[in-house]
Motif scaffolding. Structure first.
Motif, PDB file in Angstrom:
ATOM      1  N   UNK A   1       0.818  -1.209   0.000  1.00 58.52           N
ATOM      2  CA  UNK A   1       0.000   0.000   0.000  1.00 58.52           C
ATOM      3  C   UNK A   1       0.856   1.265   0.000  1.00 58.52           C
ATOM      4  N   UNK A   2       1.889   1.276   0.816  1.00 57.35           N
ATOM      5  CA  UNK A   2       2.746   2.462   0.917  1.00 57.35           C
ATOM      6  C   UNK A   2       3.528   2.682  -0.373  1.00 57.35           C
ATOM      7  N   UNK A   3       4.188   1.638  -0.874  1.00 51.77           N
ATOM      8  CA  UNK A   3       5.061   1.795  -2.041  1.00 51.77           C
ATOM      9  C   UNK A   3       4.275   2.123  -3.306  1.00 51.77           C
ATOM     10  N   UNK A   4       3.122   1.481  -3.494  1.00 48.90           N
ATOM     11  CA  UNK A   4       2.329   1.747  -4.695  1.00 48.90           C
ATOM     12  C   UNK A   4       1.721   3.143  -4.634  1.00 48.90           C
ATOM     13  N   UNK A   5       1.310   3.586  -3.451  1.00 50.00           N
ATOM     14  CA  UNK A   5       0.777   4.944  -3.308  1.00 50.00           C
ATOM     15  C   UNK A   5       1.825   5.991  -3.678  1.00 50.00           C
ATOM     16  N   UNK A   6       3.060   5.774  -3.250  1.00 45.57           N
ATOM     17  CA  UNK A   6       4.147   6.694  -3.609  1.00 45.57           C
ATOM     18  C   UNK A   6       4.306   6.751  -5.130  1.00 45.57           C
ATOM     19  N   UNK A   7       4.285   5.587  -5.768  1.00 49.65           N
ATOM     20  CA  UNK A   7       4.458   5.565  -7.221  1.00 49.65           C
ATOM     21  C   UNK A   7       3.307   6.275  -7.940  1.00 49.65           C
ATOM     22  N   UNK A   8       2.085   6.106  -7.446  1.00 50.06           N
ATOM     23  CA  UNK A   8       0.945   6.780  -8.064  1.00 50.06           C
ATOM     24  C   UNK A   8       1.116   8.294  -8.040  1.00 50.06           C
ATOM     25  N   UNK A   9       1.743   8.812  -7.007  1.00 51.93           N
ATOM     26  CA  UNK A   9       1.980  10.250  -6.909  1.00 51.93           C
ATOM     27  C   UNK A   9       3.072  10.711  -7.878  1.00 51.93           C
ATOM     28  N   UNK A  10       3.989   9.798  -8.208  1.00 47.08           N
ATOM     29  CA  UNK A  10       5.093  10.147  -9.110  1.00 47.08           C
ATOM     30  C   UNK A  10       4.691  10.002 -10.576  1.00 47.08           C
ATOM     31  N   UNK A  11       3.863   8.998 -10.877  1.00 49.39           N
ATOM     32  CA  UNK A  11       3.547   8.650 -12.260  1.00 49.39           C
ATOM     33  C   UNK A  11       2.755   9.749 -12.963  1.00 49.39           C
ATOM     34  N   UNK A  12       3.255  10.185 -14.101  1.00 53.12           N
ATOM     35  CA  UNK A  12       2.526  11.075 -15.007  1.00 53.12           C
ATOM     36  C   UNK A  12       2.066  10.203 -16.173  1.00 53.12           C
ATOM     37  N   UNK A  13       0.846   9.764 -16.064  1.00 51.50           N
ATOM     38  CA  UNK A  13       0.350   8.658 -16.870  1.00 51.50           C
ATOM     39  C   UNK A  13       0.027   9.074 -18.304  1.00 51.50           C
ATOM     40  N   UNK A  14       0.071   8.087 -19.194  1.00 53.85           N
ATOM     41  CA  UNK A  14      -0.462   8.276 -20.539  1.00 53.85           C
ATOM     42  C   UNK A  14      -1.965   8.475 -20.463  1.00 53.85           C
ATOM     43  N   UNK A  15      -2.497   9.201 -21.424  1.00 53.57           N
ATOM     44  CA  UNK A  15      -3.948   9.367 -21.525  1.00 53.57           C
ATOM     45  C   UNK A  15      -4.381   8.997 -22.932  1.00 53.57           C
ATOM     46  N   UNK A  16      -5.453   8.245 -23.031  1.00 56.09           N
ATOM     47  CA  UNK A  16      -5.988   7.830 -24.323  1.00 56.09           C
ATOM     48  C   UNK A  16      -7.249   8.623 -24.637  1.00 56.09           C
ATOM     49  N   UNK A  17      -7.489   8.842 -25.924  1.00 63.45           N
ATOM     50  CA  UNK A  17      -8.693   9.519 -26.381  1.00 63.45           C
ATOM     51  C   UNK A  17      -9.651   8.488 -26.964  1.00 63.45           C
ATOM     52  N   UNK A  18     -10.915   8.606 -26.598  1.00 62.33           N
ATOM     53  CA  UNK A  18     -11.910   7.631 -27.033  1.00 62.33           C
ATOM     54  C   UNK A  18     -11.963   7.526 -28.553  1.00 62.33           C
ATOM     55  N   UNK A  19     -11.809   8.652 -29.238  1.00 64.86           N
ATOM     56  CA  UNK A  19     -11.926   8.633 -30.699  1.00 64.86           C
ATOM     57  C   UNK A  19     -10.755   7.912 -31.373  1.00 64.86           C
ATOM     58  N   UNK A  20      -9.644   7.715 -30.652  1.00 59.38           N
ATOM     59  CA  UNK A  20      -8.498   7.011 -31.229  1.00 59.38           C
ATOM     60  C   UNK A  20      -8.597   5.493 -31.080  1.00 59.38           C
ATOM     61  N   UNK A  21      -9.601   5.020 -30.325  1.00 53.66           N
ATOM     62  CA  UNK A  21      -9.705   3.590 -30.041  1.00 53.66           C
ATOM     63  C   UNK A  21     -10.692   2.915 -30.979  1.00 53.66           C
ATOM     64  N   UNK A  22     -10.385   1.676 -31.408  1.00 52.39           N
ATOM     65  CA  UNK A  22     -11.344   0.933 -32.233  1.00 52.39           C
ATOM     66  C   UNK A  22     -12.560   0.540 -31.397  1.00 52.39           C
ATOM     67  N   UNK A  23     -13.691   0.247 -32.033  1.00 55.26           N
ATOM     68  CA  UNK A  23     -14.898  -0.141 -31.292  1.00 55.26           C
ATOM     69  C   UNK A  23     -14.648  -1.385 -30.435  1.00 55.26           C
ATOM     70  N   UNK A  24     -15.295  -1.420 -29.280  1.00 54.68           N
ATOM     71  CA  UNK A  24     -15.145  -2.554 -28.363  1.00 54.68           C
ATOM     72  C   UNK A  24     -16.190  -3.616 -28.674  1.00 54.68           C
ATOM     73  N   UNK A  25     -15.753  -4.902 -28.592  1.00 52.70           N
ATOM     74  CA  UNK A  25     -16.665  -6.023 -28.787  1.00 52.70           C
ATOM     75  C   UNK A  25     -16.147  -7.208 -27.992  1.00 52.70           C
ATOM     76  N   UNK A  26     -16.942  -8.266 -27.963  1.00 50.83           N
ATOM     77  CA  UNK A  26     -16.508  -9.488 -27.291  1.00 50.83           C
ATOM     78  C   UNK A  26     -15.225 -10.016 -27.911  1.00 50.83           C
ATOM     79  N   UNK A  27     -15.076  -9.832 -29.218  1.00 47.52           N
ATOM     80  CA  UNK A  27     -13.863 -10.273 -29.896  1.00 47.52           C
ATOM     81  C   UNK A  27     -12.632  -9.570 -29.341  1.00 47.52           C
ATOM     82  N   UNK A  28     -12.794  -8.349 -28.869  1.00 42.88           N
ATOM     83  CA  UNK A  28     -11.685  -7.605 -28.269  1.00 42.88           C
ATOM     84  C   UNK A  28     -11.139  -8.347 -27.054  1.00 42.88           C
TER      85      UNK A  28
END
Length: 442
Positions: A213-240
């Protein structure tokens, strides 16, 4: 701590998938997220601690505390009970990481693609450990361990893609080497931590979770995460979701070769690692009462030897810009360890084989992980492809016990360990040779 990355062009590996995935890679959004700037020492340290916390919470349960809890609940049927608990958990883990990997790649949260899975996996994982520590029947223990595997694999599915997401090519070997030793350290440190609190099983299960809990919380504060845009993603289906377990070798031949290579090298390594206890019992006169210290010694030796080679060879491969030669050489050295072990006349010689194997696997895991990060088929499916690679680590755990008896029965009887270890050596070398046909990495 600055781990922002400058905009860099997408480096599409040879053989990368055509079609929608490649188009997404070519988009401006994906170029923006391609790692370019070096990640800081602070980022590396926090990611290292996050992985270390996860494995410290998880590994002692698989090797120590679960078995003791089963023995408390059902001492007469402990073998069957433990097999049931671990078997159900292994199945859940096999499925969960791939599914969560696909979902992570498609997450469009304002917090990023990986953070929601890391944070939710951390919280629910801690809650699962609470249930595990309080389980007082085999059915409840099965449920608790299945939930633990489910939640921790959500967490791992968020952590695993961070390296290819964030780390540029010229740091891949170094960072992969650091992350590669976390399981080794957690295996030894977690066992010692568990022993510190035993016979209080509740504390032995929960205290490692606090570190997580402590170590992962520290990393979450450090991480500058990637962000995805919905329009860039292919449609979702069971095949996905079904594709979560498959990456086309035709569309991504280099990744397919890396997968096959990892599967075979890990298979070879496990023939020695999984059967060393039985070898000690059958060949050197150890008994169940006194084999424990010998196995602990071999575990510590493996950690002590693997850690420096993982760090050193990861850095060397970065500096030289070469990966494949290190994979081949480390597999050959691993095979030498198998030969020494198979024909060891005494325990001291077997210890020497463990030293050789530790050096080899430390070098292999760091460099091969960096190589895999370079041949991922698509920047849009990083978590999914990392989960597919995870199958190459997990499947040998099933394949080795199934095929090992065939080697052990060669020549009659059931204890031909030289044949088993030599068979593992040959398979590991063939896997490393397959790696040499990868075209997009030197």
């Amino acid at each position: 701590m600055d781990n922002e990355r400058s905009v860099a062009p997408v480096d599409v590996p040879a053989g990368a998938a055509a079609g929608p995935a490649t188009a997404a890679e070519a988009s401006g959004a994906e170029r923006e997220h391609h790692p370019g700037k070096l990640v800081s020492a602070g980022f590396q340290a926090s990611l290292f601690l996050a992985f270390l916390g996860v494995w410290t919470a998880l590994l002692p349960a698989t090797g120590i505390t679960l078995a003791l809890r089963v023995n408390q609940i059902d001492p007469d049927g402990k073998a069957a009970g433990l097999s049931l608990v671990l078997g159900v958990g292994a199945f859940v883990a096999l499925v969960a990481q791939n599914v969560f990997g696909v979902l992570s790649d498609r997450t469009t949260s304002r917090f990023g693609m990986r953070k929601p899975w890391i944070a939710s996996g951390m919280v629910t994982g801690a809650a699962s450990l609470l249930l595990l520590a309080s389980a007082d029947s085999i059915p409840l223990l099965v449920l608790a361990w299945a939930l633990t595997q489910l939640t921790f694999n959500a967490l791992i599915a968020g952590l695993n893609p961070v390296i290819p997401d964030q780390v540029p090519k010229r740091q891949l070997g170094r960072v992969s080497g650091l992350m590669g030793i976390t399981q080794v350290l957690a295996g030894v440190g977690g066992a010692l931590l568990a022993q510190l609190f035993l016979p209080n099983l509740t504390a032995a299960m929960l205290i490692p979770g606090l570190f997580m809990l402590v170590f992962v919380t520290v990393f979450l504060r450090v991480l500058k995460d990637r962000r995805a845009k919905r329009e860039d993603l292919p449609p979702f289906s069971l095949l996905t979701l079904l594709k979560a377990f498959w990456t086309s070798p035709r569309e991504a031949p280099d990744f397919a070769l890396a997968w096959i290579s990892r599967l075979m090298v890990m298979f070879g390594n496990m023939t020695l690692a999984n059967y060393q206890l039985f070898f000690l019992l059958d060949r050197f006169g150890y008994t169940e009462d006194n084999v424990g210290p010998a196995v602990l010694l071999l575990t510590v030796i493996n950690a002590v030897t693997a850690i420096p080679t993982s760090i050193v060879f990861g850095r060397i491969s970065d500096r030289l810009g070469r990966r494949k030669i290190f994979v081949l050489v480390s597999a050959v050295v691993l095979s030498v360890a198998h030969i020494v072990a198979g024909f060891a006349p005494n325990f001291a010689t077997f210890v020497a084989s463990s030293v050789i194997a530790g050096f080899a696997m430390g070098a292999y895991l760091s460099v091969d992980q960096a190589l895999v990060a370079e041949v991922l088929p698509s920047r849009t499916d990083v978590a999914k492809d990392m989960a597919v690679l995870h199958l190459a680590n997990v499947l040998p755990q099933t394949l080795v016990p199934v095929t090992a008896p065939l080697f052990l029965m060669i020549g009659g009887g059931s204890s031909n360990y030289p044949a088993l270890f030599l068979g593992g050596a040959v398979i590991a070398i063939v896997g490393a040779i397959a790696n040499q046909f990868i075209r997009s990495v030197r």
